[in-house]
Design a protein around this motif. Sequence first.
Motif: not given
Length: 365
Positions: A98-101, A103-107, A114-123, A144-151
């Motif tokens: 998860y890329i945490v850029s 408030t919304w990516s943090k949420k 609650t569903q699995g292992t989260v790695q913080i790719a950036y905060d 990683a199963a997927y990479a997540y971002m908030t555009s």
Amino acid sequence: MEKRVYNFSPGPAVLPLPAMEEAQRDLLALPGTGISILEISHRSKKFEQILAQCESNLRTLLGIPDNYRILFLQGGAMLQFAMLPMSFLRNTGKPADYIVSGTWSKKAVDEAKTQGTVQIAYDGKAGNYNRVPKQSELKLDPNAAYAYMTSNETIQGVQFTDEPDVGNVPLICDSSSDFLSRPIPVSKYAMIFACAQKNAGPSGVTLVIVRDDMLAKAPKDLPSMLNYPVLAENKSLLNTPPTFSIYMVKLVTDWLLRDIGGLDKMYEINRRKSKMLYDAVDGSGGFYLPHAEPASRSIMNVPFKLADTALEEPFNKEAAAVGLVELKGHRSVGGCRASIYNAMPEAGVKALRDFMLDFAKKHAK
Ligand SMILES: *Cc1c(COP(=O)(O)O)cnc(C)c1O
């Protein structure tokens, strides 16, 4: 009729006047039916046409390839924060990046945990989320199963200009607050989702654009309302969809195609509008202070502070008195925020810019 003001709310937000006028004109009876959109069956021919046209508009505007489904779901963007790790993280034996850029990516991280292992790719917390990361700052896991971002982070007003390179890992994006604001290369994403109420319509519907190979990976044993493949097979008509919201998204996308001329044009207008405000902030000699660093600045949400915080209340009051409303910033950032989505006319942004210049002049020391 009550006079309309310029509404800078972060969401639900301003909608294109022509779309609302069309809805108003046809509210009591949709052409050719004699029935209101509020009364019509979601299984009717007419509603099927509305849904199909809405989907076709989205495909045209974004150039969505044929191997992607478009789902019209409920539960807001927040439900996607949960559905997505339920489907693509839980029981995979893999972590998600998860890329945490902001408030919304943090949420989204909190829900995914609650569903699995989260790695913080950036905060970006250390800088109070005032910029998006550079590629070199991302700690990405090729497994990683997927990479997540908030555009676009709606609260902090920071926006990616390009997709991060995540290699062969599926890229998933929360595009809630910049959906349809500019062209995007959809094929770089495995899934994009956006609640409608920032830039695409009223609240009540969330758009999910998902690639077929992701749907094929989703577990089959989730309850159907949380099950992407089942929702896709049923073409978003598994149960009663938010019919009115979908209708409004159709009218908004009609407007983008017909009156604006597509997303390249919209992007040009959005850049022009946001530049007006950033120029006012930057040229104020420190009277107004920007939140985001220049290269990360959002074209949708413009948060700024007044150097003299005692002037924030008079700023908001006087702005409201001249018809510029909902400018208070989010409590986590403070100050002010002007959300200038697609439907905010350039005249509204210009009125705000002129107000800002006048206000600064009046209070200059
Ligand atoms: C508003 C917003 C959300 C939350 O949307 P809901 O529909 O209220 O759940 C999520 N992400 C972003 C980027 C948003 O702007």
